[in-house]
Design a protein around this motif. Structure first.
Motif, PDB file in Angstrom:
ATOM      1  N   GLN A 126       0.816  -1.212   0.000  1.00  0.00           N
ATOM      2  CA  GLN A 126       0.000   0.000   0.000  1.00  0.00           C
ATOM      3  C   GLN A 126       0.853   1.267   0.000  1.00  0.00           C
ATOM      4  O   GLN A 126       0.668   2.143  -0.831  1.00  0.00           O
ATOM      5  N   LEU A 127       1.783   1.364   0.954  1.00  0.00           N
ATOM      6  CA  LEU A 127       2.534   2.605   1.128  1.00  0.00           C
ATOM      7  C   LEU A 127       3.440   2.913  -0.056  1.00  0.00           C
ATOM      8  O   LEU A 127       3.415   4.023  -0.578  1.00  0.00           O
ATOM      9  N   MET A 128       4.234   1.941  -0.473  1.00  0.00           N
ATOM     10  CA  MET A 128       5.168   2.198  -1.567  1.00  0.00           C
ATOM     11  C   MET A 128       4.464   2.557  -2.876  1.00  0.00           C
ATOM     12  O   MET A 128       4.831   3.533  -3.523  1.00  0.00           O
ATOM     13  N   PRO A 129       3.433   1.804  -3.280  1.00  0.00           N
ATOM     14  CA  PRO A 129       2.731   2.205  -4.505  1.00  0.00           C
ATOM     15  C   PRO A 129       2.071   3.582  -4.384  1.00  0.00           C
ATOM     16  O   PRO A 129       2.082   4.369  -5.336  1.00  0.00           O
ATOM     17  N   MET A 130       1.497   3.895  -3.204  1.00  0.00           N
ATOM     18  CA  MET A 130       0.861   5.196  -3.045  1.00  0.00           C
ATOM     19  C   MET A 130       1.899   6.311  -3.100  1.00  0.00           C
ATOM     20  O   MET A 130       1.668   7.361  -3.698  1.00  0.00           O
ATOM     21  N   THR A 131       3.066   6.085  -2.508  1.00  0.00           N
ATOM     22  CA  THR A 131       4.135   7.075  -2.547  1.00  0.00           C
ATOM     23  C   THR A 131       4.564   7.324  -3.997  1.00  0.00           C
ATOM     24  O   THR A 131       4.765   8.474  -4.404  1.00  0.00           O
ATOM     25  N   ASP A 132       4.691   6.262  -4.781  1.00  0.00           N
ATOM     26  CA  ASP A 132       5.012   6.413  -6.203  1.00  0.00           C
ATOM     27  C   ASP A 132       3.937   7.221  -6.921  1.00  0.00           C
ATOM     28  O   ASP A 132       4.244   8.100  -7.734  1.00  0.00           O
ATOM     29  N   ASP A 133       2.668   6.935  -6.625  1.00  0.00           N
ATOM     30  CA  ASP A 133       1.560   7.640  -7.268  1.00  0.00           C
ATOM     31  C   ASP A 133       1.532   9.119  -6.888  1.00  0.00           C
ATOM     32  O   ASP A 133       1.276   9.985  -7.729  1.00  0.00           O
ATOM     33  N   VAL A 134       1.794   9.414  -5.621  1.00  0.00           N
ATOM     34  CA  VAL A 134       1.818  10.813  -5.172  1.00  0.00           C
ATOM     35  C   VAL A 134       2.965  11.556  -5.861  1.00  0.00           C
ATOM     36  O   VAL A 134       2.793  12.674  -6.351  1.00  0.00           O
ATOM     37  N   ALA A 135       4.130  10.934  -5.916  1.00  0.00           N
ATOM     38  CA  ALA A 135       5.272  11.556  -6.591  1.00  0.00           C
ATOM     39  C   ALA A 135       4.970  11.819  -8.065  1.00  0.00           C
ATOM     40  O   ALA A 135       5.283  12.888  -8.590  1.00  0.00           O
ATOM     41  N   ALA A 136       4.324  10.871  -8.725  1.00  0.00           N
ATOM     42  CA  ALA A 136       3.977  11.042 -10.134  1.00  0.00           C
ATOM     43  C   ALA A 136       2.944  12.155 -10.325  1.00  0.00           C
ATOM     44  O   ALA A 136       3.018  12.913 -11.289  1.00  0.00           O
ATOM     45  N   ALA A 137       1.991  12.256  -9.400  1.00  0.00           N
ATOM     46  CA  ALA A 137       0.938  13.271  -9.517  1.00  0.00           C
ATOM     47  C   ALA A 137       1.463  14.682  -9.256  1.00  0.00           C
ATOM     48  O   ALA A 137       0.979  15.647  -9.864  1.00  0.00           O
ATOM     49  N   LEU A 138       2.437  14.817  -8.374  1.00  0.00           N
ATOM     50  CA  LEU A 138       2.888  16.151  -7.982  1.00  0.00           C
ATOM     51  C   LEU A 138       4.133  16.639  -8.714  1.00  0.00           C
ATOM     52  O   LEU A 138       4.289  17.839  -8.927  1.00  0.00           O
ATOM     53  N   THR A 139       5.024  15.747  -9.090  1.00  0.00           N
ATOM     54  CA  THR A 139       6.255  16.169  -9.749  1.00  0.00           C
ATOM     55  C   THR A 139       5.936  16.844 -11.077  1.00  0.00           C
ATOM     56  O   THR A 139       5.331  16.257 -11.960  1.00  0.00           O
ATOM     57  N   GLY A 140       6.310  18.109 -11.173  1.00  0.00           N
ATOM     58  CA  GLY A 140       6.071  18.871 -12.401  1.00  0.00           C
ATOM     59  C   GLY A 140       4.673  19.439 -12.526  1.00  0.00           C
ATOM     60  O   GLY A 140       4.356  20.071 -13.537  1.00  0.00           O
ATOM     61  N   LEU A 141       3.819  19.242 -11.532  1.00  0.00           N
ATOM     62  CA  LEU A 141       2.461  19.773 -11.585  1.00  0.00           C
ATOM     63  C   LEU A 141       2.510  21.285 -11.760  1.00  0.00           C
ATOM     64  O   LEU A 141       3.157  21.979 -10.984  1.00  0.00           O
TER      65      LEU A 141
END
Length: 148
Positions: free
Chosen positions: A88-103
């Protein structure tokens, strides 16, 4: 035109609630309610907390030597929380990073605060003990947005 704090954090919230499986009732601003969404088995669903900070003027100067009033720096942190660190934590962390990086927000883009050592934001297996709930693993990440 200066972007407001509300606009910045609403855009961040929208980006996070756009993550598959992360509903608006699991994105919090600066506090976590006592009652959290749970799965049928009683396990807490993963969630994210946005820790906002008050924006500060940037150090940008006009050619005339006057500090630009519209430029703002918005440092903030997200903390991903889950009961299962691997699934749960690692995939969510990846998803958050993908959503915010460069936003893009206003005239700026969000970037990861890379001045910190990676071990500081991975949580290092830290847990939040709670006698009534399963342990929760955390992964804080620091972010920065500069607008003009």
């Amino acid at each position: 035109m200066t972007i407001t704090m509300r606009e910045v954090y609403q855009t961040i919230t929208d980006a996070l609630t756009g993550i598959d499986g992360l509903a608006p009732d699991r994105v919090f601003h600066g506090n976590v309610p006592d009652a959290l969404p749970t799965f049928n088995n009683g396990q807490i669903m993963p969630y994210v907390v946005i820790w906002a900070r008050v924006p500060v003027p940037t150090d940008d100067m006009a050619i005339s030597g006057v500090q630009l009033r519209d430029g703002k720096a918005f440092p903030f942190q997200t903390t991903c929380v889950a009961t299962d660190p691997l699934n749960q934590l690692m995939p969510m962390t990846d998803d958050v990073a993908a959503a915010l990086t460069g936003l893009q927000i206003g005239s700026g883009n969000v970037y990861h605060e890379s001045s910190l050592q990676s071990s500081q934001f991975l949580g290092g297996g830290e847990i939040l003990p709670d006698p009534d709930l399963p342990d929760r693993y955390i992964a804080p990440m620091r972010w920065y947005l500069e607008t003009q």
